[in-house]
Scaffold this motif. Sequence first.
Motif, PDB file in Angstrom:
ATOM      1  N   TRP A 189       0.831  -1.204   0.000  1.00  0.00           N
ATOM      2  CA  TRP A 189       0.000   0.000   0.000  1.00  0.00           C
ATOM      3  C   TRP A 189       0.866   1.255   0.000  1.00  0.00           C
ATOM      4  O   TRP A 189       0.570   2.226  -0.693  1.00  0.00           O
ATOM      5  CB  TRP A 189      -0.923  -0.009   1.210  1.00  0.00           C
ATOM      6  N   ASP A 251      -8.344  -5.633   1.795  1.00  0.00           N
ATOM      7  CA  ASP A 251      -7.037  -5.039   1.493  1.00  0.00           C
ATOM      8  C   ASP A 251      -6.616  -5.351   0.062  1.00  0.00           C
ATOM      9  O   ASP A 251      -6.054  -4.492  -0.631  1.00  0.00           O
ATOM     10  CB  ASP A 251      -5.983  -5.561   2.468  1.00  0.00           C
ATOM     11  N   ILE A 255      -5.834  -2.554  -2.752  1.00  0.00           N
ATOM     12  CA  ILE A 255      -4.566  -2.501  -3.478  1.00  0.00           C
ATOM     13  C   ILE A 255      -4.800  -2.663  -4.974  1.00  0.00           C
ATOM     14  O   ILE A 255      -4.186  -1.963  -5.793  1.00  0.00           O
ATOM     15  CB  ILE A 255      -3.616  -3.588  -2.935  1.00  0.00           C
TER      16      ILE A 255
END
Length: 275
Positions: A189, A251, A255
């Motif tokens: 990230w 997540d 991303i």
Amino acid sequence: MNSKTAPRAANWLLERVGGRSRFDPLVGDLVEQFDQGRSQLWYWRQAVGTVAIDIGQALRLHAVSFIAAVSAGCALIWLVDAGYPYAFQPLHENLAALRQHPWTGQAALRVAGMEMCDLLADALICVAVWVVIRIHRSHPRAVLSVFAAAVTARYLPGLARLALHAAIDPRFTGALVSHHLHLMMPVAWQALCILAAGLWLARRPRFRGSDRLTYLVAILAASLYLIGGLARGAGLVGEIAYPLRAQYALDILNIASVVCLVPFLWHPNPEGAVR
């Protein structure tokens, strides 16, 4: 006459390095000679040689500012990473007591504080990126790529140790490896945040003139980021059940959305320069 088409990938490489106009005369000469019988290998040799010479000249002329920009950016990122645990540790204290009364005003304030501290940390990353492209303005995409790679490189020894232990240590089960990989998500990230923020800051105008798809991907990335932060905070105070599998999936989606956004921002806009 050569019936083949000149290599588009080679022309794309020249356009990305030299812009849409600087190498136009060279591309025209290469295409003309290619049509007269030159091979694709010759075409690629000329294109790659031109790019190598151009990069070499740029490094000789701007090496000091390039190195200074990457060094300053890495120092600022190190300060952000070092200061984060100390500055925001109080937000993660007494969470067990909060979980007993998750839907109170104190719990809601704690979730809001966690979200704000995440936003502040990413804002500080954007400040570091702004410093980098202000120090080295000549090749913003190149310096951003090297900066992101330098920030990521410091985590490679840890990833290598994790891979080694997972391969030789029977105690490293699939769930444990997945947990450790989830903890490494912030590494990806951070690198993507550097690229996306830097490419956006290097554009003039920022999003004006971008196509609708760029807007939609940017909105999707921002929405997933905010949702992920709120869900993580709410899970920590016990307001929702937020298992590791759900965190991992969100997540990855976050991303992936930024990965899709970076190519849209990579293309230089017509006005091009950094302010």
